[in-house]
Design an enzyme around this catalytic site. Sequence first.
Site, PDB file in Angstrom:
ATOM      1  N   GLY A 128      51.351  33.240  38.080  1.00  0.00           N
ATOM      2  CA  GLY A 128      50.059  33.269  37.419  1.00  0.00           C
ATOM      3  C   GLY A 128      49.371  31.917  37.404  1.00  0.00           C
TER       4      GLY A 128
ATOM      5  N   GLU B 186      49.424  29.528  28.950  1.00  0.00           N
ATOM      6  CA  GLU B 186      48.971  30.763  29.584  1.00  0.00           C
ATOM      7  C   GLU B 186      49.206  31.910  28.599  1.00  0.00           C
ATOM      8  OE1 GLU B 186      51.627  33.227  30.959  1.00  0.00           O
ATOM      9  OE2 GLU B 186      52.545  32.045  29.364  1.00  0.00           O
ATOM     10  N   MET B 187      49.055  33.158  29.040  1.00  0.00           N
ATOM     11  CA  MET B 187      49.016  34.275  28.098  1.00  0.00           C
ATOM     12  C   MET B 187      50.099  35.339  28.288  1.00  0.00           C
ATOM     13  SD  MET B 187      44.876  34.895  27.914  1.00  0.00           S
ATOM     14  CE  MET B 187      45.018  36.048  26.552  1.00  0.00           C
ATOM     15  N   GLU B 188      50.989  35.196  29.274  1.00  0.00           N
ATOM     16  CA  GLU B 188      51.932  36.285  29.564  1.00  0.00           C
ATOM     17  C   GLU B 188      53.414  35.963  29.390  1.00  0.00           C
ATOM     18  OE1 GLU B 188      48.131  37.028  31.009  1.00  0.00           O
ATOM     19  OE2 GLU B 188      49.401  35.526  32.014  1.00  0.00           O
TER      20      GLU B 188
ATOM     21  N   SER C 210      45.143  25.794  36.896  1.00  0.00           N
ATOM     22  CA  SER C 210      43.758  26.104  37.267  1.00  0.00           C
ATOM     23  C   SER C 210      42.748  25.242  36.524  1.00  0.00           C
ATOM     24  CB  SER C 210      43.466  27.571  36.975  1.00  0.00           C
ATOM     25  OG  SER C 210      43.680  27.851  35.593  1.00  0.00           O
ATOM     26  N   ASP C 211      43.175  24.639  35.416  1.00  0.00           N
ATOM     27  CA  ASP C 211      42.288  23.795  34.625  1.00  0.00           C
ATOM     28  C   ASP C 211      43.153  22.855  33.797  1.00  0.00           C
ATOM     29  OD1 ASP C 211      42.251  25.439  31.662  1.00  0.00           O
ATOM     30  OD2 ASP C 211      42.701  26.619  33.437  1.00  0.00           O
TER      31      ASP C 211
END
Length: 245
Positions: A101, A190-192, A214-215
């Site tokens: 991800g 992240e979220m997962e 990504s950032d």
Amino acid sequence: MNINDVLTDPQKLVRLELKNEGFDIEHMNVPQRVFLLADSIYDAMLARKCGEYKYPLGGKLFVFNENENIGFIKGHMCSPAIATQAEDLIAGGVKELIHIGFAGGLQTDMNVGDIVLTDGAYNDTAVARLYGFDDDRINSSKELTDELETLLKKNEIKFRRGTHWTTDAGYRETWGQVIEHREKGALCVEMEGVGLFTIANYRKCMASAIYVISDVYTESSWDLGWSEDKIDKSVEKVIDMIIKS
């Protein structure tokens, strides 16, 4: 029935759902290892035409042309969703789950396009508690993470290994939380991760994750790298590694 008994059984539900789609779970050759890919990574994998859609299990489960023991699927977003997806995949016979991800970099020396291999995630979700895990951090599977480290090195892919932070509310990350998790050594957010690792620990299966940054958060700015080709290059390297594995 005990009042605390869980009313739903993933295996019964998955078996029924597959039967309704014309599949007999007893005669399915489900891959043992499945990569759960974030949206654009999934699209990039499809473009390679390296696998074939086989089963409606946890979504649309593809199996690699050259290795039927490995598959890939579009990973669901956020911990509750990927936890449910992991339950379905495990109920169908999958033994190893690897999330690929995107994540936001937390440490000051991180850059867009960096790759992170995680040993576990600091928990800022409800999923872990609902499965009986009250720990501050939910770990990935060491054996599988070690194997991924070997693959990354074999393919000469630069990466950092360490912990990260999982939150269910991507737009509610405060600067105080960023500093707190940065001081804990978390490389990214992240979220997962927690959702996936919780299910793997609960079901006695294996799970790990690789993230492309990504950032990046800094004291003065939020560096959004989606328009940069560094992300695409990192994604391509990881996809190459997966296909070769």
